[in-house]
Design a protein around this motif. Structure first.
Motif, PDB file in Angstrom:
ATOM      1  N   THR A 272       0.884  -1.292   0.082  1.00  0.00           N
ATOM      2  CA  THR A 272       0.124  -0.164   0.054  1.00  0.00           C
ATOM      3  C   THR A 272       0.949   1.396  -0.074  1.00  0.00           C
ATOM      4  N   TYR A 273       0.025   2.350  -0.433  1.00  0.00           N
ATOM      5  CA  TYR A 273       0.734   3.614  -0.320  1.00  0.00           C
ATOM      6  C   TYR A 273      -0.304   4.649   0.098  1.00  0.00           C
ATOM      7  N   LYS A 274       0.394   5.952   0.122  1.00  0.00           N
ATOM      8  CA  LYS A 274      -0.800   7.130   0.667  1.00  0.00           C
ATOM      9  C   LYS A 274      -0.433   7.952  -0.403  1.00  0.00           C
ATOM     10  N   ARG A 275      -1.454   8.986  -0.863  1.00  0.00           N
ATOM     11  CA  ARG A 275      -1.478   9.971  -1.831  1.00  0.00           C
ATOM     12  C   ARG A 275      -1.292  11.286  -1.482  1.00  0.00           C
ATOM     13  N   ILE A 276      -0.706  12.285  -2.360  1.00  0.00           N
ATOM     14  CA  ILE A 276      -0.343  13.322  -1.838  1.00  0.00           C
ATOM     15  C   ILE A 276      -1.649  14.143  -1.830  1.00  0.00           C
ATOM     16  N   ASP A 277      -2.547  13.741  -2.479  1.00  0.00           N
ATOM     17  CA  ASP A 277      -3.854  14.358  -2.724  1.00  0.00           C
ATOM     18  C   ASP A 277      -5.205  14.327  -1.887  1.00  0.00           C
ATOM     19  N   LYS A 278      -4.878  13.132  -1.063  1.00  0.00           N
ATOM     20  CA  LYS A 278      -6.275  13.009  -0.389  1.00  0.00           C
ATOM     21  C   LYS A 278      -5.834  12.010   0.800  1.00  0.00           C
ATOM     22  N   PRO A 279      -6.308  12.005   1.911  1.00  0.00           N
ATOM     23  CA  PRO A 279      -6.053  10.906   2.927  1.00  0.00           C
ATOM     24  C   PRO A 279      -6.507   9.666   2.637  1.00  0.00           C
ATOM     25  N   GLY A 280      -6.080   8.728   3.359  1.00  0.00           N
ATOM     26  CA  GLY A 280      -6.217   7.262   3.377  1.00  0.00           C
ATOM     27  C   GLY A 280      -5.186   6.763   2.760  1.00  0.00           C
ATOM     28  N   THR A 281      -5.285   5.090   2.661  1.00  0.00           N
ATOM     29  CA  THR A 281      -4.338   4.161   2.363  1.00  0.00           C
ATOM     30  C   THR A 281      -4.779   3.493   1.041  1.00  0.00           C
ATOM     31  N   PHE A 282      -3.949   3.308  -0.003  1.00  0.00           N
ATOM     32  CA  PHE A 282      -4.380   2.953  -1.196  1.00  0.00           C
ATOM     33  C   PHE A 282      -3.448   1.808  -1.822  1.00  0.00           C
ATOM     34  N   HIS A 283      -4.281   1.105  -2.463  1.00  0.00           N
ATOM     35  CA  HIS A 283      -3.436  -0.102  -3.118  1.00  0.00           C
ATOM     36  C   HIS A 283      -3.826  -0.428  -4.810  1.00  0.00           C
ATOM     37  N   THR A 284      -2.945  -0.436  -5.802  1.00  0.00           N
ATOM     38  CA  THR A 284      -3.318  -0.776  -6.954  1.00  0.00           C
ATOM     39  C   THR A 284      -3.505  -2.272  -7.298  1.00  0.00           C
ATOM     40  N   GLN A 285      -4.440  -2.443  -8.192  1.00  0.00           N
ATOM     41  CA  GLN A 285      -4.584  -4.010  -8.296  1.00  0.00           C
ATOM     42  C   GLN A 285      -3.665  -4.400  -9.464  1.00  0.00           C
ATOM     43  N   TRP A 286      -2.487  -4.360  -9.222  1.00  0.00           N
ATOM     44  CA  TRP A 286      -1.522  -4.664 -10.388  1.00  0.00           C
ATOM     45  C   TRP A 286      -1.561  -5.866 -10.945  1.00  0.00           C
ATOM     46  N   SER A 287      -1.968  -6.878 -10.461  1.00  0.00           N
ATOM     47  CA  SER A 287      -2.228  -8.189 -11.219  1.00  0.00           C
ATOM     48  C   SER A 287      -3.724  -8.367 -11.820  1.00  0.00           C
ATOM     49  N   GLY A 288      -4.710  -7.463 -11.545  1.00  0.00           N
ATOM     50  CA  GLY A 288      -5.596  -7.518 -12.050  1.00  0.00           C
ATOM     51  C   GLY A 288      -6.029  -6.145 -13.252  1.00  0.00           C
ATOM     52  N   ASP A 289      -7.088  -5.248 -13.014  1.00  0.00           N
ATOM     53  CA  ASP A 289      -7.235  -4.445 -14.038  1.00  0.00           C
ATOM     54  C   ASP A 289      -6.474  -3.146 -13.643  1.00  0.00           C
ATOM     55  N   ARG A 290      -5.487  -3.052 -12.874  1.00  0.00           N
ATOM     56  CA  ARG A 290      -4.895  -1.903 -12.429  1.00  0.00           C
ATOM     57  C   ARG A 290      -5.751  -0.760 -11.976  1.00  0.00           C
ATOM     58  N   THR A 291      -6.803  -0.866 -11.395  1.00  0.00           N
ATOM     59  CA  THR A 291      -7.589   0.022 -10.922  1.00  0.00           C
ATOM     60  C   THR A 291      -7.078   0.298  -9.388  1.00  0.00           C
ATOM     61  N   GLU A 292      -7.322   1.482  -8.735  1.00  0.00           N
ATOM     62  CA  GLU A 292      -6.793   1.783  -7.457  1.00  0.00           C
ATOM     63  C   GLU A 292      -8.176   1.366  -6.565  1.00  0.00           C
ATOM     64  N   ILE A 293      -7.770   0.907  -5.211  1.00  0.00           N
ATOM     65  CA  ILE A 293      -8.825   0.556  -4.356  1.00  0.00           C
ATOM     66  C   ILE A 293      -8.221   1.218  -2.992  1.00  0.00           C
ATOM     67  N   GLU A 294      -9.128   1.358  -2.090  1.00  0.00           N
ATOM     68  CA  GLU A 294      -8.735   1.788  -0.815  1.00  0.00           C
ATOM     69  C   GLU A 294      -8.269   0.743  -0.033  1.00  0.00           C
ATOM     70  N   ALA A 295      -7.474   0.524   0.828  1.00  0.00           N
ATOM     71  CA  ALA A 295      -6.825  -0.544   1.276  1.00  0.00           C
ATOM     72  C   ALA A 295      -6.502  -0.036   2.950  1.00  0.00           C
ATOM     73  N   GLU A 296      -6.338  -1.312   3.717  1.00  0.00           N
ATOM     74  CA  GLU A 296      -6.051  -1.195   5.147  1.00  0.00           C
ATOM     75  C   GLU A 296      -4.367  -0.790   5.139  1.00  0.00           C
ATOM     76  N   ASP A 297      -3.989  -0.084   5.990  1.00  0.00           N
ATOM     77  CA  ASP A 297      -2.614   0.553   6.124  1.00  0.00           C
ATOM     78  C   ASP A 297      -1.699  -0.525   6.383  1.00  0.00           C
ATOM     79  N   THR A 298      -0.857  -1.053   5.676  1.00  0.00           N
ATOM     80  CA  THR A 298       0.243  -1.939   6.306  1.00  0.00           C
ATOM     81  C   THR A 298       1.662  -1.366   6.486  1.00  0.00           C
TER      82      THR A 298
END
Ligand code: 6PG
Length: 479
Positions: A452-478
């Motif tokens: 996971t990663y954080k973004r410069i433009d909004k709060p939260g924790t994110f993950h890109t579904q690299w092995s799928g369709d490469r869309t971004e989802i909100e994720a749990e902070d690891t």
């Protein structure tokens, strides 16, 4: 008569410290050594000290006034534990056992806890200044309880070096705080020494000057902003001529640097704390690299730069090296103080960084004019997050940074190792960078491990579904 202070362990550091104590108004000193022969030797050699000798721990305890106070000066390690065990048997609650050796601070924390359970105080005290300092006035970094400081404070103040009218000792903090700060002192000592060694190497290989000529350069530097004990002794070492060969001593000394572990502890601890002490680390690694002759023999066949190293303007080059040394030195100290700040937070010590800079102005190996500037910086802003951003240092970087870059470039092109100069410059550029490629590292971590990663433009924790369709989802902070 009773002694108000005792010393256990009468090798050079111990006997010198005992003599220093005895020479100060108000102190009577009891001495003890594992073998009485050594005690007798110290007695015979220094009748003026008025030492009270003891042949057994019982006698030693009986010779001390209460609260009994004893400083252990034995080689750090198992010997320290053995002496503590014996003292605990003959001391009483309220008495004070001081370990003046270079103990690793976790050992001091452990010992303090164990000794405290008996009601006896245990103080880990870093003592710097080598043999000479022990005799004439060291810089002292005691930890331990407030109760012990009441008795110990005046005794340690009586023997410490004096800088700007103030004794170079302060109650650093509880339990292992003193040994922690002494450890970082030694780490900075490693960095300072390596930086000086790199400066010497660059000047020698860049200008072909002899060690004696370079000694004059260091002697001159010692009259300016670099004024320090280590610069001063560097000139002395470079001036020394070997009696048996007539060569400069530095040319006949084997180029494999030793180490007794305090630099490595500083780096290990910094790694655990997540503090980038890159200058200290490179200095420690440089000693390790030097000490593998079998690897160096094999690696000697690897190619180096094709062109010869020619310095067009010697005076300008030497001044560049001086500025590179100064800038790198600021980085090393800034990193060291950062480690103390982080250690204090981790271990719950209330360490006054300004007070530390002041007690390092005299007596210790890293004593330098420069420490007055650090003291000023903390006087102005006690919770300064990055020491080297203080106005005085920022101004020094304004003066030095171009020269620093030229020196690192020249060293790289000439094939002259400059691990401390160049890593300090990288730290400088890293910490002042607006954006770091750490963003890419986060992307890589997310790719292969969904970290996971954080973004410069909004709060939260994110993950890109690299092995799928490469869309971004909100994720749990690891993390
Ligand atoms: C001091 C020194 C002292 C000793 C080091 C040397 O402050 O007086 O730091 O503690 O000289 O242990 O360390 P190395 O042997 O690891 O270089």
């Amino acid at each position: 008569t009773h002694a108000n202070i005792g010393v256990v362990g009468l090798a050079v550091m111990g006997s010198n410290l005992a003599r220093n104590l005895a020479s100060r108004e108000g102190n009577t000193v009891a001495i003890f050594n594992r073998t009485y022969e050594k005690t007798q030797g110290v007695l015979d050699a220094h009748p003026e000290a008025g030492f009270i000798p003891a042949a057994t721990y019982e006698e030693f305890a009986a010779s001390l006034s209460k609260p009994r106070t004893a400083i252990i000066m034995v080689k750090a390690g198992a010997g320290t534990d053995a002496v503590i065990d014996e003292l605990v048997k003959v001391f009483e609650p309220g008495d004070i056992i001081v370990d003046g050796g270079n103990a690793f601070f976790p050992d001091t924390i452990r010992r303090e806890k164990a000794v405290r359970s008996t009601g006896i105080n245990f103080v880990g005290a870093g003592i710097s200044g080598g043999e000479e300092g022990a005799l004439t006035g060291p810089s002292i970094m005691p930890g331990g309880s407030d109760e012990s400081w009441v008795t110990l404070g005046p005794i340690l103040r009586s023997i410490a070096a004096i800088a700007e009218g103030e004794p170079c000792v302060t109650h650093v903090g509880h339990d292992g705080a003193g040994h922690f700060v002494k450890m970082v002192h030694n780490g900075i000592e490693y960095a300072d020494m390596q930086l000086i060694a790199e400066a010497y190497d660059l000047i020698r290989r860049g200008t072909g000057k002899s060690p004696a000529e370079i000694a004059e350069i260091f002697a001159e530097w010692n009259r300016g902003e670099l004024e320090s004990y280590l610069i001063e002794i560097t000139a002395e070492v470079l001036r020394q001529v070997d009696a048996s060969t007539g060569k400069p001593l530095v040319d006949v000394i084997l180029d494999q640097a030793g180490a007794k572990g305090t630099g490595a502890w500083t780096v290990q601890t910094a790694l655990s704390l997540g503090v980038p002490v890159s200058g200290i680390a490179e200095a420690t690694f440089a000693r390790s690299l030097s000490s593998h002759p079998e690897q160096r023999a094999v690696a000697g066949s690897l190619p180096g730069p094709a062109e010869e190293f020619v310095v067009a303007d010697e005076a300008a080059f030497i001044e560049d090296v001086r500025l590179a040394l100064y800038a790198s030195k600021i980085v090393a100290y800034s990193q060291g103080f950062d480690e103390i700040r982080a250690g204090a937070a981790e271990y719950g010590w209330n360490i006054d960084l300004g007070a530390i800079s002041k007690i390092w102005r005299g007596g210790c190996i890293i004593r330098a004019q420069f420490l007055n500037r650090i003291a000023d910086a903390y006087a102005e802003t006690p919770d300064l997050p990055v020491l080297m951003t203080a106005p005085y240092f920022a101004e020094a970087f304004t003066r030095a940074q171009a020269a620093w870059r030229r020196v690192v470039v020249a060293a790289a092109q000439a094939g002259i190792p400059s691990p401390a100069f160049s890593s300090s410059l990288s730290y400088y550029d890293g910490i002042r960078a607006d954006r770091l490629p750490a963003a890419l590292v986060q992307g890589q971590r997310d790719f292969f491990g969904a970290h996971t990663y954080k973004r410069i433009d909004k709060p939260g924790t994110f993950h890109t579904q690299w092995s799928g369709d490469r869309t971004e989802i909100e994720a749990e902070d690891t993390h």
